[in-house]
Design a protein around this motif. Structure first.
Motif, PDB file in Angstrom:
ATOM      1  N   TYR A  45       0.853  -1.188   0.000  1.00  0.00           N
ATOM      2  CA  TYR A  45       0.000   0.000   0.000  1.00  0.00           C
ATOM      3  C   TYR A  45       0.888   1.236   0.000  1.00  0.00           C
ATOM      4  O   TYR A  45       2.049   1.197   0.430  1.00  0.00           O
ATOM      5  CB  TYR A  45      -0.920   0.021   1.225  1.00  0.00           C
ATOM      6  CG  TYR A  45      -0.184   0.147   2.531  1.00  0.00           C
ATOM      7  CD1 TYR A  45       0.064   1.404   3.086  1.00  0.00           C
ATOM      8  CD2 TYR A  45       0.280  -0.978   3.198  1.00  0.00           C
ATOM      9  CE1 TYR A  45       0.760   1.520   4.270  1.00  0.00           C
ATOM     10  CE2 TYR A  45       0.973  -0.866   4.384  1.00  0.00           C
ATOM     11  CZ  TYR A  45       1.216   0.383   4.920  1.00  0.00           C
ATOM     12  OH  TYR A  45       1.905   0.514   6.091  1.00  0.00           O
ATOM     13  N   ASN A  46       0.359   2.324  -0.521  1.00  0.00           N
ATOM     14  CA  ASN A  46       1.078   3.589  -0.550  1.00  0.00           C
ATOM     15  C   ASN A  46       0.087   4.728  -0.456  1.00  0.00           C
ATOM     16  O   ASN A  46      -1.063   4.611  -0.911  1.00  0.00           O
ATOM     17  CB  ASN A  46       1.894   3.741  -1.839  1.00  0.00           C
ATOM     18  CG  ASN A  46       3.113   2.840  -1.868  1.00  0.00           C
ATOM     19  OD1 ASN A  46       4.126   3.124  -1.247  1.00  0.00           O
ATOM     20  ND2 ASN A  46       2.998   1.723  -2.589  1.00  0.00           N
ATOM     21  N   ASN A  47       0.534   5.843   0.088  1.00  0.00           N
ATOM     22  CA  ASN A  47      -0.282   7.050   0.156  1.00  0.00           C
ATOM     23  C   ASN A  47      -0.059   7.897  -1.090  1.00  0.00           C
ATOM     24  O   ASN A  47       1.041   7.931  -1.656  1.00  0.00           O
ATOM     25  CB  ASN A  47       0.063   7.861   1.410  1.00  0.00           C
ATOM     26  CG  ASN A  47      -0.306   7.134   2.685  1.00  0.00           C
ATOM     27  OD1 ASN A  47      -1.338   6.462   2.748  1.00  0.00           O
ATOM     28  ND2 ASN A  47       0.535   7.240   3.697  1.00  0.00           N
ATOM     29  N   SER A  48      -1.118   8.566  -1.521  1.00  0.00           N
ATOM     30  CA  SER A  48      -1.017   9.462  -2.672  1.00  0.00           C
ATOM     31  C   SER A  48      -0.106  10.640  -2.334  1.00  0.00           C
ATOM     32  O   SER A  48       0.115  10.968  -1.157  1.00  0.00           O
ATOM     33  CB  SER A  48      -2.397   9.965  -3.061  1.00  0.00           C
ATOM     34  OG  SER A  48      -2.967  10.737  -1.998  1.00  0.00           O
ATOM     35  N   PHE A  49       0.426  11.268  -3.375  1.00  0.00           N
ATOM     36  CA  PHE A  49       1.204  12.491  -3.142  1.00  0.00           C
ATOM     37  C   PHE A  49       1.001  13.452  -4.310  1.00  0.00           C
ATOM     38  O   PHE A  49       0.685  13.041  -5.427  1.00  0.00           O
ATOM     39  CB  PHE A  49       2.688  12.175  -2.929  1.00  0.00           C
ATOM     40  CG  PHE A  49       3.369  11.429  -4.039  1.00  0.00           C
ATOM     41  CD1 PHE A  49       4.056  12.094  -5.046  1.00  0.00           C
ATOM     42  CD2 PHE A  49       3.331  10.046  -4.066  1.00  0.00           C
ATOM     43  CE1 PHE A  49       4.698  11.400  -6.062  1.00  0.00           C
ATOM     44  CE2 PHE A  49       3.970   9.339  -5.078  1.00  0.00           C
ATOM     45  CZ  PHE A  49       4.654  10.023  -6.090  1.00  0.00           C
ATOM     46  N   ASN A  50       1.145  14.741  -4.000  1.00  0.00           N
ATOM     47  CA  ASN A  50       0.916  15.821  -4.972  1.00  0.00           C
ATOM     48  C   ASN A  50      -0.522  15.822  -5.482  1.00  0.00           C
ATOM     49  O   ASN A  50      -0.769  16.174  -6.641  1.00  0.00           O
ATOM     50  CB  ASN A  50       1.894  15.724  -6.148  1.00  0.00           C
ATOM     51  CG  ASN A  50       3.340  15.880  -5.721  1.00  0.00           C
ATOM     52  OD1 ASN A  50       3.641  16.602  -4.778  1.00  0.00           O
ATOM     53  ND2 ASN A  50       4.235  15.189  -6.412  1.00  0.00           N
ATOM     54  N   THR A  51      -1.469  15.413  -4.654  1.00  0.00           N
ATOM     55  CA  THR A  51      -2.879  15.399  -5.059  1.00  0.00           C
ATOM     56  C   THR A  51      -3.704  16.258  -4.108  1.00  0.00           C
ATOM     57  O   THR A  51      -3.390  16.368  -2.925  1.00  0.00           O
ATOM     58  CB  THR A  51      -3.453  13.966  -5.058  1.00  0.00           C
ATOM     59  OG1 THR A  51      -3.330  13.403  -3.744  1.00  0.00           O
ATOM     60  CG2 THR A  51      -2.722  13.082  -6.053  1.00  0.00           C
ATOM     61  N   GLN A  52      -4.766  16.836  -4.647  1.00  0.00           N
ATOM     62  CA  GLN A  52      -5.678  17.616  -3.824  1.00  0.00           C
ATOM     63  C   GLN A  52      -6.486  16.705  -2.898  1.00  0.00           C
ATOM     64  O   GLN A  52      -6.760  17.033  -1.743  1.00  0.00           O
ATOM     65  CB  GLN A  52      -6.620  18.432  -4.711  1.00  0.00           C
ATOM     66  CG  GLN A  52      -7.578  19.349  -3.986  1.00  0.00           C
ATOM     67  CD  GLN A  52      -6.871  20.483  -3.258  1.00  0.00           C
ATOM     68  OE1 GLN A  52      -5.812  20.931  -3.694  1.00  0.00           O
ATOM     69  NE2 GLN A  52      -7.445  20.945  -2.152  1.00  0.00           N
ATOM     70  N   VAL A  53      -6.873  15.542  -3.424  1.00  0.00           N
ATOM     71  CA  VAL A  53      -7.600  14.543  -2.641  1.00  0.00           C
ATOM     72  C   VAL A  53      -6.608  13.489  -2.155  1.00  0.00           C
ATOM     73  O   VAL A  53      -5.927  12.851  -2.956  1.00  0.00           O
ATOM     74  CB  VAL A  53      -8.712  13.884  -3.479  1.00  0.00           C
ATOM     75  CG1 VAL A  53      -9.381  12.758  -2.706  1.00  0.00           C
ATOM     76  CG2 VAL A  53      -9.737  14.921  -3.926  1.00  0.00           C
ATOM     77  N   SER A  54      -6.538  13.307  -0.867  1.00  0.00           N
ATOM     78  CA  SER A  54      -5.623  12.316  -0.300  1.00  0.00           C
ATOM     79  C   SER A  54      -6.292  10.942  -0.292  1.00  0.00           C
ATOM     80  O   SER A  54      -7.480  10.814  -0.005  1.00  0.00           O
ATOM     81  CB  SER A  54      -5.231  12.716   1.125  1.00  0.00           C
ATOM     82  OG  SER A  54      -4.536  13.946   1.127  1.00  0.00           O
ATOM     83  N   TYR A  55      -5.511   9.914  -0.585  1.00  0.00           N
ATOM     84  CA  TYR A  55      -6.041   8.554  -0.560  1.00  0.00           C
ATOM     85  C   TYR A  55      -4.905   7.578  -0.299  1.00  0.00           C
ATOM     86  O   TYR A  55      -3.723   7.898  -0.468  1.00  0.00           O
ATOM     87  CB  TYR A  55      -6.761   8.203  -1.867  1.00  0.00           C
ATOM     88  CG  TYR A  55      -5.936   8.376  -3.128  1.00  0.00           C
ATOM     89  CD1 TYR A  55      -5.116   7.350  -3.602  1.00  0.00           C
ATOM     90  CD2 TYR A  55      -5.977   9.563  -3.863  1.00  0.00           C
ATOM     91  CE1 TYR A  55      -4.377   7.495  -4.763  1.00  0.00           C
ATOM     92  CE2 TYR A  55      -5.235   9.725  -5.018  1.00  0.00           C
ATOM     93  CZ  TYR A  55      -4.440   8.687  -5.469  1.00  0.00           C
ATOM     94  OH  TYR A  55      -3.693   8.847  -6.614  1.00  0.00           O
TER      95      TYR A  55
END
Length: 408
Positions: free
Chosen positions: A95-105
């Motif tokens: 699993y990984n966290n999003s980055f450089n995005t307005q919506v975090s997921y």
């Protein structure tokens, strides 16, 4: 953060289940073939790629199991020891966290089979995901299948032989030959199903029109006639800067989300050979290295003109991107002033096929003709599945799979 997947065999997973709003972009397909059905061959070394995004602000823990099912997707009575190699429950640490995005997921991925668990038997399976804090509540229930190619399926698609369906429908004729497979009672022991464009709501159960020596012939000119439908509508939101076809405008909202205003549609009155990808979707984003983690979520605004509200029915945006489900988030409302159905969906950047589905009250199967049109020339894909009951096993084996499209 520790992440687990859980899959469990509850019949409730198949009926009355709805995907929660914070779970988005569920993907499941053979590795390397994102537009194919999640079907792999037993013992071939093929793997399925499974992924989804969790948009919840909370830290969630999940677990998974794989459940064997009968041809109608009901959990079978087999013990997990008879159909699984390895452990029944297994953690997923990919699993990984999003980055450089307005919506975090948080983006979760799994390849199956893997070193922890595999399958011994062909058949239908469920990959069901549960939140560990609420194990009785299903988060995802993903269907997939494992086939052993023991029969020969030969098929063709042509225009209907019935005059009244000549301009609107397609006819599927096929045979199943089982020279190398013992079948004691072909009428009772063989089950054959067909879906159109991978849509499980289109599934039909077929019975043979003729029984020959080691061969079943399907096609009586009635049950094997399918609506031609119209091509899937589509749009592309990979770029947040440049407009693509079918995108009327892109507006950045006060919350920072990009709003894609799609060109309003209309019911097709004549066949238009629009390119599509069979109802599929693919995640794409311009100027990023990893679209799975850097693609942002946007709000797509849909509209289709229609002269009046359809009485006693609901309208949804429909396609593989929603798991072929009629999700509350995809439901549209009627705008009487502009004489159009309108709706919006939060989607990850990429390419999307979709249709407008009408669902009359009291019905479960969507009507894909009223707001789309119906033309025999439309390119469609038909997926044929053959199951044979194994008396020694006490369950059905999935022994044949064939995909065919029309070439009108």
């Amino acid at each position: 953060m520790r992440i687990f997947f859980v899959l469990s065999c509850l019949c409730a997973a198949l009926h009355g289940w709805a995907q929660p709003d914070y779970i988005k972009t569920v993907q499941c397909y053979p590795v390397g073939n994102p537009f194919a059905e999640p079907v792999i061959t037993l013992g071939s070394g093929q793997q399925l790629f499974f992924a989804f995004d969790d948009l919840s602000p909370e830290v969630n823990s999940y677990s998974y199991q794989v459940v064997h099912c009968d041809p109608d997707w009901n959990p079978s009575n087999l013990s997990s020891f008879s159909y699984l190699n390895g452990f029944y429950s297994n953690p997923l640490n990919d699993y990984n966290n999003s980055f450089n995005t307005q919506v975090s997921y948080t983006h979760f991925t799994l390849k199956f089979p893997n070193e922890d668990v595999g399958v011994k038997l062909s058949g239908n399976y469920l990959l069901q995901v549960y939140n560990d804090d609420n194990p009785d509540s299903i988060v995802i229930s993903q269907r997939f299948a494992v086939v052993e190619n023991r029969v020969l399926i030969q098929a063709s698609v042509k225009t209907s032989t019935l005059p009244r369906y000549l301009t609107t429908s397609q006819q599927l004729d096929f045979t199943v030959s089982y020279d190398n497979l013992p079948v004691y009672n072909p009428i009772k022991d063989v089950k054959v199903y067909v879906t159109q464009n991978q849509d499980p709501n289109s599934r039909r159960n077929f019975t043979p029109a003729f029984v020959r020596q080691n061969q079943l012939v399907y096609g009586d000119g009635m049950n094997n006639v399918f609506n031609g439908l119209a091509p899937f509508r589509n749009f592309d939101c990979a770029s947040l800067v440049y407009y693509t076809q079918y995108v009327k405008d892109v507006v950045k909202g006060p919350d920072g989300l990009y709003n894609f205003i799609l060109q309003p549609g209309a019911v097709y009155t004549a066949y238009t050979p629009l390119p599509d990808k069979g109802g599929n979707f693919v995640i794409q984003a311009e100027n990023v290295n990893n679209p799975e983690l850097e693609a942002d979520y946007i709000v797509a605004h849909f509209a289709i003109y229609y002269p009046q509200e359809i009485p006693g029915a609901d309208v949804y945006v429909y396609g593989k991107f929603s798991g072929w489900q009629l999700l509350p988030a995809q439901k549209m409302t009627y705008d009487a002033k502009n004489k159009a159905y309108v709706g919006e969906s939060e989607l990850k950047q990429g390419y999307y096929d979709y249709m407008y589905a009408v669902v009359p009250q009291g019905k479960e199967a969507p009507d894909l003709v009223t707001l789309q049109g119906n033309f025999y020339q439309t390119r469609n894909e038909y997926n044929i599945r053959c199951y044979v009951y194994d008396y020694n096993l006490g369950a059905y084996r999935f022994v044949g799979y064939q995909t065919i499209g029309n070439n009108f």
